[in-house]
Write a protein that holds these residues in place. Structure first.
Motif, PDB file in Angstrom:
ATOM      1  N   ASP A   1       0.864  -1.104  -0.082  1.00 49.17           N
ATOM      2  CA  ASP A   1      -0.013  -0.074  -0.075  1.00 49.17           C
ATOM      3  C   ASP A   1       1.054   1.220  -0.003  1.00 49.17           C
ATOM      4  N   SER A   2       0.904   1.824  -1.151  1.00 47.71           N
ATOM      5  CA  SER A   2       2.001   2.828  -1.333  1.00 47.71           C
ATOM      6  C   SER A   2       1.443   4.315  -0.553  1.00 47.71           C
ATOM      7  N   ARG A   3       0.034   4.053  -0.205  1.00 52.48           N
ATOM      8  CA  ARG A   3      -0.329   5.541   0.458  1.00 52.48           C
ATOM      9  C   ARG A   3       0.045   5.321   2.122  1.00 52.48           C
ATOM     10  N   THR A   4      -0.275   4.174   2.737  1.00 52.66           N
ATOM     11  CA  THR A   4       0.148   3.995   4.104  1.00 52.66           C
ATOM     12  C   THR A   4       1.687   3.611   4.107  1.00 52.66           C
ATOM     13  N   GLN A   5       2.450   3.236   3.064  1.00 54.94           N
ATOM     14  CA  GLN A   5       3.639   2.862   2.969  1.00 54.94           C
ATOM     15  C   GLN A   5       3.827   1.439   3.925  1.00 54.94           C
ATOM     16  N   ARG A   6       2.734   0.469   3.682  1.00 51.07           N
ATOM     17  CA  ARG A   6       2.652  -0.715   4.552  1.00 51.07           C
ATOM     18  C   ARG A   6       2.719  -2.183   3.487  1.00 51.07           C
ATOM     19  N   LEU A   7       3.459  -3.053   3.876  1.00 50.51           N
ATOM     20  CA  LEU A   7       3.442  -4.543   3.236  1.00 50.51           C
ATOM     21  C   LEU A   7       2.560  -5.246   4.131  1.00 50.51           C
ATOM     22  N   THR A   8       1.553  -5.882   3.408  1.00 53.46           N
ATOM     23  CA  THR A   8       1.087  -7.015   3.987  1.00 53.46           C
ATOM     24  C   THR A   8       1.211  -8.313   3.307  1.00 53.46           C
ATOM     25  N   VAL A   9       1.684  -9.313   3.934  1.00 54.08           N
ATOM     26  CA  VAL A   9       2.095 -10.902   3.150  1.00 54.08           C
ATOM     27  C   VAL A   9       1.136 -11.767   4.030  1.00 54.08           C
ATOM     28  N   TRP A  10       0.561 -12.683   3.412  1.00 51.12           N
ATOM     29  CA  TRP A  10       0.105 -13.595   3.447  1.00 51.12           C
ATOM     30  C   TRP A  10       1.008 -14.807   3.213  1.00 51.12           C
ATOM     31  N   ASP A  11       1.381 -15.621   4.211  1.00 49.78           N
ATOM     32  CA  ASP A  11       2.280 -16.741   3.883  1.00 49.78           C
ATOM     33  C   ASP A  11       2.104 -17.956   4.504  1.00 49.78           C
ATOM     34  N   THR A  12       2.372 -19.306   4.031  1.00 48.07           N
ATOM     35  CA  THR A  12       2.178 -20.521   4.474  1.00 48.07           C
ATOM     36  C   THR A  12       3.565 -20.738   5.384  1.00 48.07           C
ATOM     37  N   THR A  13       3.817 -19.781   6.370  1.00 44.78           N
ATOM     38  CA  THR A  13       5.229 -20.059   6.737  1.00 44.78           C
ATOM     39  C   THR A  13       4.950 -20.488   8.280  1.00 44.78           C
ATOM     40  N   GLN A  14       5.753 -21.309   9.035  1.00 49.07           N
ATOM     41  CA  GLN A  14       5.952 -21.811  10.322  1.00 49.07           C
ATOM     42  C   GLN A  14       6.315 -20.880  11.398  1.00 49.07           C
ATOM     43  N   ALA A  15       6.744 -19.654  10.712  1.00 43.99           N
ATOM     44  CA  ALA A  15       7.501 -18.648  11.491  1.00 43.99           C
ATOM     45  C   ALA A  15       7.259 -17.069  11.176  1.00 43.99           C
ATOM     46  N   PRO A  16       5.890 -16.776  11.371  1.00 42.23           N
ATOM     47  CA  PRO A  16       5.446 -15.484  10.906  1.00 42.23           C
ATOM     48  C   PRO A  16       6.449 -14.366  11.513  1.00 42.23           C
ATOM     49  N   ILE A  17       6.696 -14.334  12.405  1.00 39.23           N
ATOM     50  CA  ILE A  17       7.505 -13.166  13.072  1.00 39.23           C
ATOM     51  C   ILE A  17       8.780 -12.984  12.412  1.00 39.23           C
ATOM     52  N   PRO A  18       9.632 -13.946  12.367  1.00 41.87           N
ATOM     53  CA  PRO A  18      10.861 -13.960  11.876  1.00 41.87           C
ATOM     54  C   PRO A  18      10.876 -13.640  10.307  1.00 41.87           C
ATOM     55  N   ILE A  19       9.717 -14.217   9.808  1.00 36.46           N
ATOM     56  CA  ILE A  19       9.754 -13.433   8.294  1.00 36.46           C
ATOM     57  C   ILE A  19       9.514 -12.113   8.300  1.00 36.46           C
ATOM     58  N   ARG A  20       8.743 -11.734   9.162  1.00 30.04           N
ATOM     59  CA  ARG A  20       8.340 -10.182   9.137  1.00 30.04           C
ATOM     60  C   ARG A  20       9.685  -9.444   9.476  1.00 30.04           C
ATOM     61  N   ASN A  21      10.374  -9.881  10.315  1.00 25.69           N
ATOM     62  CA  ASN A  21      11.748  -9.102  10.762  1.00 25.69           C
ATOM     63  C   ASN A  21      12.570  -9.029   9.602  1.00 25.69           C
ATOM     64  N   GLY A  22      12.591 -10.462   8.929  1.00 32.09           N
ATOM     65  CA  GLY A  22      13.747 -10.659   7.708  1.00 32.09           C
ATOM     66  C   GLY A  22      13.220  -9.957   6.525  1.00 32.09           C
ATOM     67  N   LEU A  23      12.027  -9.743   6.178  1.00 26.57           N
ATOM     68  CA  LEU A  23      11.481  -8.936   5.153  1.00 26.57           C
ATOM     69  C   LEU A  23      11.457  -7.341   5.474  1.00 26.57           C
ATOM     70  N   ALA A  24      11.410  -7.045   6.536  1.00 22.55           N
ATOM     71  CA  ALA A  24      11.614  -5.516   7.006  1.00 22.55           C
ATOM     72  C   ALA A  24      13.193  -5.271   6.466  1.00 22.55           C
ATOM     73  N   ASP A  25      14.121  -5.991   6.985  1.00 24.09           N
ATOM     74  CA  ASP A  25      15.800  -5.677   6.731  1.00 24.09           C
ATOM     75  C   ASP A  25      15.871  -5.742   5.333  1.00 24.09           C
ATOM     76  N   MET A  26      15.459  -6.916   4.691  1.00 25.81           N
ATOM     77  CA  MET A  26      15.705  -6.884   3.232  1.00 25.81           C
ATOM     78  C   MET A  26      15.099  -5.832   2.184  1.00 25.81           C
ATOM     79  N   LEU A  27      13.789  -5.285   2.840  1.00 19.17           N
ATOM     80  CA  LEU A  27      13.467  -4.375   1.876  1.00 19.17           C
ATOM     81  C   LEU A  27      13.525  -2.678   2.471  1.00 19.17           C
ATOM     82  N   GLY A  28      14.143  -2.929   3.556  1.00 17.56           N
ATOM     83  CA  GLY A  28      14.625  -1.539   4.003  1.00 17.56           C
ATOM     84  C   GLY A  28      13.444  -0.731   4.926  1.00 17.56           C
ATOM     85  N   LEU A  29      12.574  -1.447   5.314  1.00 17.35           N
ATOM     86  CA  LEU A  29      11.376  -1.106   5.905  1.00 17.35           C
ATOM     87  C   LEU A  29      11.398  -1.075   7.471  1.00 17.35           C
ATOM     88  N   ALA A  30      10.722  -0.397   8.192  1.00 15.46           N
ATOM     89  CA  ALA A  30      10.382  -0.568   9.474  1.00 15.46           C
ATOM     90  C   ALA A  30       9.748  -1.774   9.851  1.00 15.46           C
TER      91      ALA A  30
END
Length: 785
Positions: A214-243
């Protein structure tokens, strides 16, 4: 406080949604303007990439974008190392994680090379077939032992070897005796080679990911079949340069995880969110079954050369183990699987001296990482088969032999002097193995079977056999999980935790823990898992740790809320907290039930909209707490089965299956029984139906359900489950994990029962999986000898 909910066989809260099709899975997420992804995957197991021509494909109507590794620019990367090697002295580890898209060369069939984004999945797949990749094939190695030969093709040339890791661990008694000393004073030395081959998890739901920027709110939402949603969030934030606060990862209902969905990150998880940002539109990728065989991690492949030293009385003096572990082309999950094998091999037995040496080997196959059991199967198979072989060679009853070597109940905590996957010492916290084995023998009616039923059936020309084995399972490892519990002004209770759920019954078992403390009906407790906007901290669902670690966090938060309720109600009712009880949604005075306050009113009063409060007052009836164990608890058990074999076809029918498991205190026996049933079904598939077969060129020959057989409901018998409880001292609830117990000992159990049924002199099953064809070959080999 008397138990009202904990330990009860309560039906699952989540089942109505699942059974009526109301549960949300990743593929159910459909967003306006959503684009779809498909991958060009390598048809070669090992090859240089000379050139990629995507010009014709880009010109096709409906194609949005096509990316190669070069097109990713600075975003090209390798996936992170998920688990560092444990701190074992002298350990060697050659780290090489998988690339987001292959650059320069590919190392296994199915490795992603190009991603196509189009207006529909159909178009994306069609166009992917017309991306022209020019490969220069390289020599391939898929055999573990050949990969270690001096002239073997090198998968990663810069290492100069195909050894990914080398680890030696020892258990040395106080007298300093080494295995050579134990061997020298032994009456019997037994040496054998064992094989345990590859398989896949074959979850009902394949992997998938949807990402929306969402470019207006500058937020990324991801639906993922992962067993580790929080580490995925943290890793994506780091890769993509987002908080981190600008990334939301949701792991909704997932149709089976079993371990392979714990990898952080698969290439698709790194690519799809980035592409959603680049294209400023939602992007979806759903793995199909053919891809799943090639692109989702495998497990199992090991070769063991083992030697055991025993006295004439059958006491184990020492054990020497050397094994090779096939890790596939990359090693992003560290040494978790082989370390589990190394540590679990000791089983429930007192083994004074242990020397274990393993090498992890790169091959041109898909990555190997945990799948239900995660290396424990291999260790249990080796140890239990050794016990059966020793029983025959020493002329000692196989169960007496086991009982003589069991760690006694008064020896806990029992230190095995090894380092486990959680970097903590392998210390069995609690257990009592003898009653487990005795109960399994009783439930399978062993004495009646061998003395009456089996002789009668054999006299009729029928080939029936029985098997009983024991095992341990390391469970409930850290580092931590958290939970929040809140009583609403409606009287309902909200529970949130960071772990995801893939069918374990968390929505019910966590509710039972809270209900026990707050006196609220289980159906009035809403549990949310796997949404990083709802709960921010945690690790994931793996290693049979959900109930043990997150459950104890839920317990701690619920206790905190209970204390708040009692304190507030004590002031309002003008009685001591000790005189209050919580039941039926009320807090009331003991013995005076009419003197009570509804929790709904108490929650509303705890959050006043006007007026003044005492300084330091916390609003609401809410608490957040965390739990992390010092080390993992050790579950244990025994499995038993009766089989009948058709000697003409070597088809094996399992007539009866019994499991006795010690998971400490059991929150919900109905849910644990279901977990055990599912594990047993996968274990049966692993030992007699399923096998990944590669040819010498690294091509997967059993990459569909036409060739890779799964057991059906007709192949899995009714399973009788018995529970024994030795509470773990490592957590307040005294619980241990149970998620993998059903699958772990099935291999040696099946082998023992089949040998007993066939009664063929010289038949010794030392490999898994079997099949009617392979069993026929083994029988033929044994009769020729």
């Amino acid at each position: 406080m008397a138990t009202r909910f904990f330990g009860e066989r309560i039906k699952r809260n989540e089942d109505p949604r699942l059974l009526t099709g109301q549960a949300l899975f990743v593929d159910d997420v459909n967003l306006p303007g959503m684009a779809h992804a498909a991958f060009v995957r390598s048809p070669y197991a090992h090859a240089r990439i000379n050139a990629i021509d995507k010009s014709w494909a880009l010109d096709q109507e409906g194609v949005i974008a096509i990316y190669t590794a070069e097109d990713l620019g600075d975003y090209w990367r390798r996936g992170p190392l998920n688990v560092s090697p444990p701190p074992v002295e002298g350990l060697v580890f050659n780290e090489r994680t998988h690339p987001i898209l292959a650059k320069d060369k590919v190392c296994y069939v199915g490795e992603p090379v190009v991603i196509v984004i189009a207006e529909s999945r159909y178009l994306a797949e069609d166009v992917a077939a017309f991306v022209d990749v020019d490969y220069d094939p390289l020599p391939v190695v898929v055999d573990l032992e050949k990969a270690l030969e001096p002239d073997s093709p090198l998968i990663h040339e810069d290492f100069g070897t195909n050894i990914a890791a080398h680890c030696i661990q020892k258990r040395i008694p106080e007298n300093g005796e080494l295995y050579a000393d134990a061997r020298a004073r032994a009456d019997h030395i037994i040496k054998r080679r064992f094989f345990y081959e590859h398989g896949v998890a074959a979850a009902m739901e394949n992997r998938g990911i949807v990402a929306e920027w969402d470019s207006r709110t500058q937020r990324l939402t991801v639906w993922d079949t992962t067993q580790a949603p929080i580490p995925i969030r943290n890793g994506l934030a780091d890769m993509l340069g987002l908080a981190e606060s600008r990334v939301r990862v949701i792991a909704p209902f997932i149709g089976g995880g079993f371990g392979p969905k714990i990898l952080m990150f698969y290439p698709e998880e790194m690519l799809i969110p980035w592409l959603a940002m680049q294209l400023n539109r939602p992007v979806k990728w759903i793995e199909d079954r053919s891809e799943n065989f090639l692109a989702t991690c495998h497990e199992r492949g090991q070769i063991h050369d083992v030697e055991i030293a025993l006295t004439n009385d059958g006491l184990i003096l020492g054990l020497h183990s050397v094994f090779l572990h096939d890790n596939g082309a990359y090693d992003p999950y560290g040494l978790t699987v082989p370390i589990n094998t190394q540590c679990t091999l000791l089983g429930p037995y007192k083994i004074p001296v242990y020397h274990s040496d393993f090498k992890v080997v790169f091959t041109n196959k898909m990555i190997v990482m945990p799948y239900r059991g995660a290396g424990r199967q291999q260790g249990v198979f080796v140890m239990e088969r050794l016990m059966d072989i020793a029983s025959k060679e020493l002329g000692i009853d196989k169960f007496d032999l086991r009982k003589r070597n069991f760690i006694p109940a008064d020896a806990f905590p029992y230190d095995n002097q090894l380092i486990y996957q959680d970097f903590a010492p392998v210390v069995y916290d609690s257990g009592n193995y003898l009653p487990l084995l005795d109960k399994a023998l009783d439930m399978i009616a062993y004495e009646e079977f061998v003395s009456e039923i089996q002789p009668k059936m054999r006299a009729e020309g029928r080939h029936v056999g029985i098997g009983v084995v024991a095992y341990v399972e390391g469970t409930g490892i850290g580092p931590y999980e958290g939970a929040r519990v809140q009583v609403e002004s409606t009287g309902k209770v909200n529970v949130a935790t960071g772990i995801g759920t893939q069918g374990q019954g968390h929505f019910t078992s966590f509710a039972q823990i809270v209900a026990e403390h707050l006196g609220v009906a289980v159906e009035d407790i809403e549990v949310t898992t796997g949404d990083t906007d709802i709960f921010h901290w945690g690790t994931g669902t793996f290693a049979s740790r959900g109930a043990t670690v997150a459950g104890n966090a839920v317990n701690a938060a619920a206790m905190d809320v209970r204390n708040k309720i009692l304190k507030l109600a004590s002031n309002m009712l003008e009685v001591s907290e000790d005189d209050l009880e919580l039941a039926d949604g009320d807090v009331r005075v003991k013995g005076v039930p009419q003197k009570a306050i509804r929790l709904a009113k108490l929650a509303a009063d705890a959050n006043p909209l006007r007026g003044a409060v005492e300084p330091g007052t916390e609003p609401g009836l809410e608490a957040t707490n965390y739990f992390g164990p010092k080390s993992g608890g050790t579950a244990s058990g025994a499995h038993a089965m009766i089989v009948e074999i058709d000697p003409e076809t070597m088809d094996v029918e399992i007539k009866k299956y019994v499991v006795v498991h010690d998971a400490g205190r059991v929150i919900n026996p109905l849910i644990v029984d279901g977990q055990v049933h599912g594990g047993v079904a996968q274990g049966i598939g692993n030992v007699f139906y399923e096998q990944l077969v590669y040819d010498d060129y690294g091509q997967l020959l059993s990459g569909s359900f036409m060739d890779y057989l799964l057991p059906t409901s007709l192949d899995v018998p009714p399973i009788e489950v018995g529970h024994r409880e030795t509470p773990s001292p490592l957590n307040p609830l005294g619980i241990k994990g149970a998620g993998e117990a059903g699958a772990i000992p099935t291999g040696p159990l099946f082998a023992q029962a089949v040998e007993d049924a066939l009664q063929i002199e010289g038949l010794e099953i030392r490999e898994i999986p079997l099949s009617p064809n392979r069993l026929w070959e083994l029988v033929a080999e044994s009769t020729q000898d």
